[in-house]
Design an enzyme around this catalytic site. Structure first.
Site, mmCIF file in Angstrom:
data_model
loop_
_atom_site.group_PDB
_atom_site.id
_atom_site.type_symbol
_atom_site.label_atom_id
_atom_site.label_comp_id
_atom_site.label_asym_id
_atom_site.label_seq_id
_atom_site.Cartn_x
_atom_site.Cartn_y
_atom_site.Cartn_z
ATOM 1 N N GLU A 1 0.843 -1.194 0.000
ATOM 2 C CA GLU A 1 0.000 0.000 0.000
ATOM 3 C C GLU A 1 0.882 1.249 0.000
ATOM 4 O OE1 GLU A 1 -2.170 -0.852 3.598
ATOM 5 O OE2 GLU A 1 -3.024 -2.674 2.715
ATOM 6 N N LEU B 1 -6.055 -1.758 -1.034
ATOM 7 C CA LEU B 1 -5.848 -1.742 0.412
ATOM 8 C C LEU B 1 -6.425 -3.030 1.008
ATOM 9 C CD1 LEU B 1 -6.535 1.526 2.383
ATOM 10 C CD2 LEU B 1 -5.907 -0.661 3.382
ATOM 11 N N GLU C 1 -4.735 -6.526 2.960
ATOM 12 C CA GLU C 1 -3.542 -7.291 3.352
ATOM 13 C C GLU C 1 -3.644 -8.763 2.965
ATOM 14 O OE1 GLU C 1 -5.030 -5.043 5.202
ATOM 15 O OE2 GLU C 1 -3.457 -3.504 5.302
ATOM 16 N N GLN D 1 2.091 -2.198 5.859
ATOM 17 C CA GLN D 1 2.385 -0.810 6.224
ATOM 18 C C GLN D 1 2.866 -0.661 7.675
ATOM 19 O OE1 GLN D 1 -0.756 2.224 5.307
ATOM 20 N NE2 GLN D 1 0.763 2.724 3.760
ATOM 21 N N HIS E 1 0.486 0.814 15.820
ATOM 22 C CA HIS E 1 1.639 1.258 15.036
ATOM 23 C C HIS E 1 2.963 0.979 15.748
ATOM 24 C CE1 HIS E 1 -1.609 3.470 13.097
ATOM 25 N NE2 HIS E 1 -0.815 3.721 12.093
#
Ligand SMILES: Cc1ncc(C[n+]2csc(CCOP(=O)(O)OP(=O)(O)O)c2C)c(N)n1
Lengths: 422, 326
Positions: B29, B58, B60, B82, B129
């Site tokens: 992506e 988008l 996975e 990502q 993240h």
């Protein structure tokens, strides 16, 4: 569309209240999809503006071949079910009722096409010349695969529903790239081992239940975004184990293709001529790089989901009887006889061939070799791996201990501690 | 010898691999014109075109699943996920399909797919993240997992991953993307063993094993300990599956003490595996129990408190102190 495009009855008689129905109607419009049918349950051949041309390619020999394949695989199915009952197979996944969908589509593929089945595509396997005894390895518990996909371009069965659909799209993207590489090479004046002509496509099978899995959605998005040469072949056999199609979708499955931007066609999945025509059309289209296609073969699983299942718990016998009246073999037999394409002798021969196949499968199943667990050590990784080597060494030592036991006594320890090492 | 960051080193490694092999392609992506959210693929689409550096939908599972198909048809896809926390929609494809294709085909098929995942915390980011899910993948047979800690390794290991016939997950320590170091692009790096651990600092009193983002932390702790007169050996594991247990055990036989440090929670983690193996292999050499330094058993905490979560120099020193006290 002509009168041969029959409306589906799938959405009739749904137990939803009127208001909901009216709402759905308002949002979706008419919920049926036209259905391509060429050979009626009575065995008469109709016409279709697009697909009659494809049906016309079929001569008597080809049609006899369709029948022979359908009969063979049905006989095989009976045999495999019996083998399971006798404890020779851990499980069996019967295909009876779906022979036309599988033989018609499989026969429409060409050797250079690559096929990703799910787990019920025994008929497609037959058309790809997979040894049916090898097909039983997985169900006998001696392999998680059983054949080499490279030999027949027929991939391994996949038990995680829909997981094979993105593989198919990726494979199709690979074919696309091969063509570009070959073109670049040709432009540069060279020749190479790249796949050139004939052009290839990929076909991937999945069920109406699997159509709810996210992977189907993602693979259709990828297929559309990259215009991959792939044909999605959904066998809507009306039941995902015990759950009816209506729980998976409120619109005909073939209509979903529109949302991705490629054609979706509902075909009578019990009509081998129509299935063959539609699939041939779709594969040609894919090979030419025009677009992916979704085919929904509208069919029925006449028997149990697997040998572990009891369909009387969730569906009525009238429904089964209705579908038995649409039997794919009977209708082709009627047609072959009426046209004088086949006689008693032919059908006798088909029966005899089926019995021969069954005998072969029965014999070879007993003989299917149980692998040594060392093959699992060998095949976990493609390249050497220290943990595998260490565990295998331990296993060898441990096993040797048992062999020695009668004599000098075993040494079954993982003898790699300091004490033993120093 | 040139100096570059880890991000640049991976970029150069990918460039080399794309240039050397027409069947390598990158998928992910935002990896095209944007160059990836960490700019690791910066500029590659300009050089190699959109067919080799593919901005994917988008999705996975779609990325990993189509990469499997591409690998089956003879390509070498390198997928970018990502962020660590977003690998899970693709988890099914990685664990049930990618890891098993070779074994279930009885060795007939190989799926040389590479999956790059920026991982770990320390960048003050929000939920999903900053995670370290390496143990979830290491537990799955059929996958190989590596994690470079410096630019030289980053440059070579990504190329070795692409060369490998098995699927390889490359966990990239995202908080070290900007760490600079020397890269010897002429070294025979491509043929070196990508799964071998490296002894970065020799010592005699204890061994600290770390990988990825914690390698610089372990080195700093060893330096601090040296000021107190202790001699600490530091090992960069580099590969999480397989693990180079020989290098680790040899070191423990010399030092008698072992600390394993990683960001992931200690429970059920790689540290526990190393502790167990070392106690099986070198029990009589151990002067102290193997001590694990890692994250707590909680979802990765909010950024404002991540410093209390992440193992730092002091946590490693505390562990060393405990080990040395036996
Ligand atoms: C991901 C996943 N979930 C659940 C199952 C268990 N399961 C096996 S077959 C099946 C029903 C599938 O129905 P459908 O896709 O319509 O295919 P059919 O078997 O009817 O051909 C289920 C739920 C599975 N194999 N994989």
């Amino acid at each position: 569309m002509g009168a041969t495009h029959l409306p589906s009855t799938e959405f009739d008689g749904l137990d939803v209240d009127d208001q909901l129905e009216a709402q759905a109607e308002a949002v979706l419009g008419a919920p049926d999809a036209p259905m391509v049918q060429l050979l009626s349950p009575e065995g008469t051949l109709g016409t279709d503006p697009v697909f009659s041309e494809y049906a016309a390619r079929l001569d008597a020999a080809k049609l006899r071949g369709f029948y022979a394949d359908m009969a063979k695989i049905r006989r095989f199915d009976v045999e495999a079910t019996a083998l399971q009952r006798q404890g020779q197979l851990a499980l069996w996944v019967p295909l009876t009722g779906q022979e036309a969908a599988q033989i018609g589509s499989g026969r429409a593929s060409q050797p250079q096409d690559y096929i990703f089945p799910t787990y019920r595509e025994h008929g497609v396997a037959l058309t790809r010349k997979v040894d049916l005894a090898e097909l039983l390895r997985q169900f006998r518990g001696v392999s998680n695969g059983g054949w080499n996909p490279k030999d027949t371009n027929f991939h391994l069965y996949t038990l995680v529903l829909a997981a094979q659909t993105p593989h198919a799209v990726g494979y199709a993207m690979g074919i696309q790239r091969d063509q570009k590489l070959a073109a670049a090479r040709a432009a540069a004046g060279g020749t190479g081992p790249e796949r050139q002509a004939p052009k290839a496509a990929v076909m991937v099978y999945f069920g109406d239940g699997a159509s709810s899995e996210g992977d189907v959605h993602e693979s259709m998005v990828f297929a559309s975004s990259y215009n991959a040469p792939v044909v999605f072949f959904c066998q809507n056999n009306h039941w995902a184990i015990s759950v009816p199609t209506a729980v998976q979708t409120r619109i005909p499955l073939s209509n979903r293709a529109k949302g991705y931007g490629f054609p979706g066609i509902r075909v009578d999945g019990n009509d081998v001529i129509a299935v063959h025509a539609v699939t041939e059309w779709a594969l040609e289209r894919a090979r030419e790089g025009k677009s992916p296609v979704l085919i929904e073969a509208f069919t029925y699983r006449v028997g149990a989901h697997t040998t572990a299942d009891d369909p009387t718990k969730y569906r009525g016998s009238e429904e089964e009887a209705q579908w038995r009246a649409k039997d794919p073999l009977e209708r082709l037999e009627k047609y072959l006889r009426a046209e004088g394409f086949a006689d008693d002798a032919f059908f006798e021969q088909v029966r005899a061939d089926g019995d021969e196949l069954a005998a072969y499968v029965r014999k070879t199943t007993h003989d299917l070799e149980t692998p040594d667990i060392r093959t699992a050590f060998a095949n976990t990784y493609a390249e050497a791996h220290p943990l595998i080597a260490e565990e295998l060494a331990w296993f060898e030592d441990y096993s040797a201990g048992f062999a020695d036991e009668a004599g000098a006594g075993g040494s079954g320890n993982q003898a790699d501690t300091d004490g033993a090492a120093s | 010898m040139t100096t570059m960051t880890i991000a640049k080193a991976i970029n150069e490694g990918l460039r080399a691999t794309l240039a050397n092999n027409p069947r390598t392609l990158l998928m992910g992506e935002d990896i095209g014109p944007l160059g990836g959210v960490y700019r690791v693929t910066d500029g590659l689409i300009r050089e190699f075109g959109a067919d080799r550096v593919v901005d994917t939908p988008l999705a996975e599972s779609g990325i990993i699943g189509t990469a499997i198909g591409l690998a089956l048809s003879g390509y070498r896809p390198v997928c970018e996920i990502q962020f660590d926390g977003f690998v899970f929609p693709g988890f099914n494809q990685i664990t049930t399909q990618l890891a098993k294709m070779h074994s279930r085909s009885n060795g007939n098929l190989t799926v040389p797919v590479v999956i790059r995942i920026p991982y770990g915390g320390g960048i003050g980011s929000i939920e999903h993240h900053s995670e370290s899910p390496e143990a979830l993948f290491a537990h799955t047979a059929g996958l190989r997992i590596i994690t470079p800690s410096n630019p030289h390794d980053a440059y070579w290991m990504i190329q070795q991953a692409v060369d490998c016939l098995d699927p390889v997950i490359v966990f990239e320590p995202k908080r070290r993307y900007w760490l600079k170091g020397d890269v010897d692009t002429d070294a025979p790096g491509r043929s070196a063993d990508p799964f071998a651990a490296h002894v970065l600092r020799a010592g005699t009193e204890a061994t600290v094993v770390a990988y990825g983002p914690l390698v610089p932390v372990a080195l700093a702790a060893a330096n601090a300990a040296a000021e107190d007169g202790h001699s600490i050996e530091v090992i960069d594991l580099r590969s999480i599956s397989p693990i180079d247990f020989d290098t680790v055990t040899d070191s423990v036989r010399k030092t008698g003490r072992l600390i394993v440090a990683h960001e992931a929670p200690t429970f059920g983690g790689i540290g526990g595996e190393i502790a167990a193996r070392v106690s099986e292999r070198a029990f009589h050499s151990l002067e102290a129990p193997v001590i694990r330094v890692g994250g707590f058993h909680m979802p990765y905490p909010v950024a404002k408190v991540e410093e209390d979560y992440l193992p730092d120099i002091d946590r490693i020193l505390e562990a060393l102190e405990r080990a040395l006290s036996y």
